[in-house]
Scaffold this motif. Structure first.
Motif, short mmCIF file in Angstrom:
data_model
loop_
_atom_site.label_atom_id
_atom_site.label_comp_id
_atom_site.label_asym_id
_atom_site.label_seq_id
_atom_site.Cartn_x
_atom_site.Cartn_y
_atom_site.Cartn_z
N LEU A 290 2.69 -13.52 0.63
CA LEU A 290 2.12 -12.52 -0.27
C LEU A 290 2.82 -12.53 -1.63
CD1 LEU A 290 0.07 -10.19 -0.54
CD2 LEU A 290 1.89 -8.63 0.21
N GLU A 291 2.04 -12.67 -2.70
CA GLU A 291 2.57 -12.69 -4.06
C GLU A 291 1.95 -11.61 -4.95
OE1 GLU A 291 1.98 -16.56 -5.67
OE2 GLU A 291 3.29 -17.57 -4.22
N HIS A 292 0.70 -11.29 -4.69
CA HIS A 292 -0.04 -10.37 -5.57
C HIS A 292 -0.79 -9.35 -4.70
CE1 HIS A 292 -3.32 -9.92 -8.96
NE2 HIS A 292 -2.76 -8.77 -8.63
N LEU A 293 -0.52 -8.06 -4.92
CA LEU A 293 -1.14 -7.01 -4.11
C LEU A 293 -1.68 -5.91 -5.02
CD1 LEU A 293 -1.83 -5.61 -1.44
CD2 LEU A 293 0.49 -4.63 -1.46
N ARG A 294 -2.97 -5.57 -4.80
CA ARG A 294 -3.59 -4.45 -5.50
C ARG A 294 -4.34 -3.59 -4.48
NH1 ARG A 294 -7.43 -6.40 -9.76
NH2 ARG A 294 -9.11 -6.30 -8.22
N LEU A 295 -3.97 -2.32 -4.43
CA LEU A 295 -4.63 -1.37 -3.53
C LEU A 295 -5.06 -0.15 -4.35
CD1 LEU A 295 -2.27 -1.37 -0.41
CD2 LEU A 295 -4.37 -2.68 -0.74
N ARG A 296 -6.33 -0.07 -4.66
CA ARG A 296 -6.85 1.12 -5.34
C ARG A 296 -7.32 2.13 -4.29
NH1 ARG A 296 -9.43 -2.48 -9.54
NH2 ARG A 296 -8.15 -2.21 -11.41
N LEU A 297 -7.30 3.39 -4.65
CA LEU A 297 -7.79 4.48 -3.80
C LEU A 297 -7.01 4.61 -2.49
CD1 LEU A 297 -11.65 3.88 -4.20
CD2 LEU A 297 -10.13 5.22 -5.66
N SER A 298 -5.83 4.05 -2.44
CA SER A 298 -5.06 4.05 -1.21
C SER A 298 -3.76 4.86 -1.39
CB SER A 298 -4.72 2.62 -0.78
OG SER A 298 -5.91 1.91 -0.48
N PRO A 299 -3.65 5.98 -0.68
CA PRO A 299 -2.50 6.89 -0.86
C PRO A 299 -1.27 6.48 -0.05
CG PRO A 299 -4.03 7.85 0.70
CD PRO A 299 -4.65 6.54 0.25
N VAL A 300 -0.77 5.29 -0.28
CA VAL A 300 0.40 4.83 0.46
C VAL A 300 1.64 5.62 0.01
CG1 VAL A 300 -0.54 2.54 0.86
CG2 VAL A 300 0.81 2.98 -1.19
N VAL B 64 -16.55 -3.73 -1.24
CA VAL B 64 -16.54 -3.62 0.22
C VAL B 64 -15.42 -2.68 0.62
CG1 VAL B 64 -16.23 -4.86 2.39
CG2 VAL B 64 -17.46 -5.94 0.49
N GLU B 65 -15.74 -1.71 1.46
CA GLU B 65 -14.73 -0.73 1.87
C GLU B 65 -13.85 -1.30 2.98
OE1 GLU B 65 -16.24 3.10 2.74
OE2 GLU B 65 -17.17 3.38 0.77
N ILE B 66 -12.61 -1.55 2.61
CA ILE B 66 -11.64 -2.11 3.55
C ILE B 66 -10.71 -0.99 4.02
CG2 ILE B 66 -9.82 -3.81 3.86
CD1 ILE B 66 -12.59 -4.99 3.41
N ASN B 67 -10.44 -0.96 5.31
CA ASN B 67 -9.54 0.06 5.86
C ASN B 67 -8.55 -0.59 6.82
OD1 ASN B 67 -11.08 -0.48 8.16
ND2 ASN B 67 -12.41 1.29 7.84
N ASP B 68 -7.75 0.25 7.43
CA ASP B 68 -6.73 -0.24 8.36
C ASP B 68 -7.33 -1.01 9.53
OD1 ASP B 68 -5.04 1.09 6.67
OD2 ASP B 68 -4.61 2.74 8.04
N GLU B 69 -8.49 -0.54 9.98
CA GLU B 69 -9.12 -1.19 11.14
C GLU B 69 -9.46 -2.64 10.85
OE1 GLU B 69 -13.14 -0.70 13.93
OE2 GLU B 69 -12.62 0.83 12.44
N THR C 161 -3.90 2.91 4.41
CA THR C 161 -2.75 3.80 4.59
C THR C 161 -1.48 2.98 4.79
OG1 THR C 161 -2.94 3.93 7.00
CG2 THR C 161 -4.32 5.44 5.71
N ASP C 162 -0.40 3.67 5.08
CA ASP C 162 0.87 2.97 5.35
C ASP C 162 0.73 1.98 6.50
OD1 ASP C 162 2.10 4.39 3.33
OD2 ASP C 162 2.88 5.94 4.66
#
Length: 383
Positions: A244-254, A136-141, A231-232
């Motif tokens: 928050l303990e575990h964070l994975r963001l693929r394809l995200s240019p932070v 599922v494509e998740i974004n800032d919105e 994004t940021d």
């Protein structure tokens, strides 16, 4: 042969021959000459007219006259061509629009939102503690729709209840200690069996006093997003999650700016940013995460210099660098991490000399190179 002229006959003295038939049939020479001359003149006139017209067309005025004669046919032809060209463009435009409509149909976005809302609802009900989106494509919105206020308040309430339970447990422990002291000094008339029953009663009573919470509090401690672009701005929203303990963001240019926000997540112990754009300065900011144990990081802006900054993350136990040109010297710097247990390097610049040094001096490390066990890793195992 024409008859001699009349004056020639008079000179001979002979009477002129008079033949009416001859006069009627033989045309008069002068008349024929006049006719021939007239036809020649007429032909000449026609020739002169044609030649004159051609010459006249070669002049500027003549060319304008020709253009005026051809104006209507030319306009008609141009108009027809214009209609054909417009028809072709309209047809091609319709053909090009069809796949775009299919790729960006509202139902896809609605489906993504529905799945997002469904997972959030489970969290609010206390049935789940994570957001996990693999397709599922998740974004800032979408992230902006997280009920942060509710999650923050639930975290506060859960912490308060945990505090109360801890105090009750401590009081119960003190009471049990007092009971045990009293039991040891009590009359020896109580039999061993009776003492055992008392012990059992005290244990069950303590269990009743430390009953589990009656309410399930909403808690979101894991966010795994494999599709879409965060994004940021989106990372700033995630960083506000209190648990928050575990964070994975693929394809995200932070970038480093997003890392600044993330440093507020004091419970974070696993961070996975394989497609980030952070720099060595951003890595240094990770020192503000006191519980960070596992770091997986990739960024085209990182060089071998980042190894020094990573070596300052003293709590790290596992490190995975993706596309970072770590050299032999950088490898030696990374091994100074006091708690390092596993080291994964993809597309590094480490030479065979460097690997030989590593296994000779740090045989305890579990090592992967380019997603595979190193062939000399003594801890190689099947995943």
């Amino acid at each position: 042969m024409n008859a001699p002229p009349d004056d020639a006959k008079e000179n001979t003295g002979e009477p002129a021959d008079h033949d009416e038939t001859t006069d009627a049939v033989i045309p008069d020479a002068d008349a024929n000459a006049d006719a021939d001359a007239g036809e020649t003149a007429a032909a000449g006139d026609v020739t002169e007219e044609v030649v004159g017209d051609s010459a006249q067309e070669q002049t500027p005025g003549g060319r304008w006259a020709v253009l005026r004669r051809l104006k209507k046919p030319l306009i008609g032809t141009a108009g027809l061509l214009l209609v054909v060209v417009l028809a072709v463009f309209v047809w091609k435009g319709l053909q090009d629009e069809e796949p775009v409509v299919e790729q960006a149909t509202p139902s896809v976005e609605a489906s993504d939102r529905e799945q997002f809302v469904a997972q959030v609802e489970l969290i609010l009900q206390g049935e789940s503690n994570r957001l996990y989106f693999s397709d599922v494509e998740i974004n800032d919105e979408l992230l902006d729709e997280l009920p942060l206020d509710t999650l923050i308040q639930e975290s506060i309430d859960a912490a308060e209840q945990q505090r109360i339970l801890a105090e009750e447990s401590a009081q119960m422990a003190d009471s049990s200690a007092d009971d045990e002291t009293n039991a040891n000094t009590a009359t020896r008339r109580d039999t061993a069996e009776h003492a055992e029953d008392d012990g059992f009663d005290r244990h069950t009573a303590g269990s009743r006093e430390t009953a589990q919470p009656t309410k399930k509090f909403a808690r979101l401690d894991t966010v795994l997003i494999d599709q879409g672009v965060v994004t940021d701005k989106g990372l700033d929203i995630i960083a506000q999650l209190p648990d928050l303990e575990h964070l994975r963001l693929r394809l995200s240019p932070v970038t480093d700016e997003g890392i600044v926000s993330l440093t507020a997540s004091k419970k974070l112990w696993l961070l996975n940013l394989p497609h980030s754009r952070i720099t060595t300065e951003g890595v240094r900011k990770l020192q503000k995460l006191p519980k960070l144990k596992q770091l997986r990081l990739g960024s085209p802006r990182l060089s071998n210099e980042c190894c020094r900054a990573i070596a300052e993350l003293k709590t790290l136990r596992g490190l995975h660098l993706i596309g970072v040109p770590v050299t032999d010297d950088g490898l030696k710097t990374l091994t100074t991490l006091p708690r390092l247990e596993s080291l994964y390097l993809d597309d590094s610049a480490v030479t065979e000399t460097g690997w030989s040094w590593l296994f000779r001096n740090h045989p305890q490390l579990h090592v992967h190179v380019n997603q595979e066990h190193h062939d000399r890793d003594p801890h190689a195992h099947v995943h």
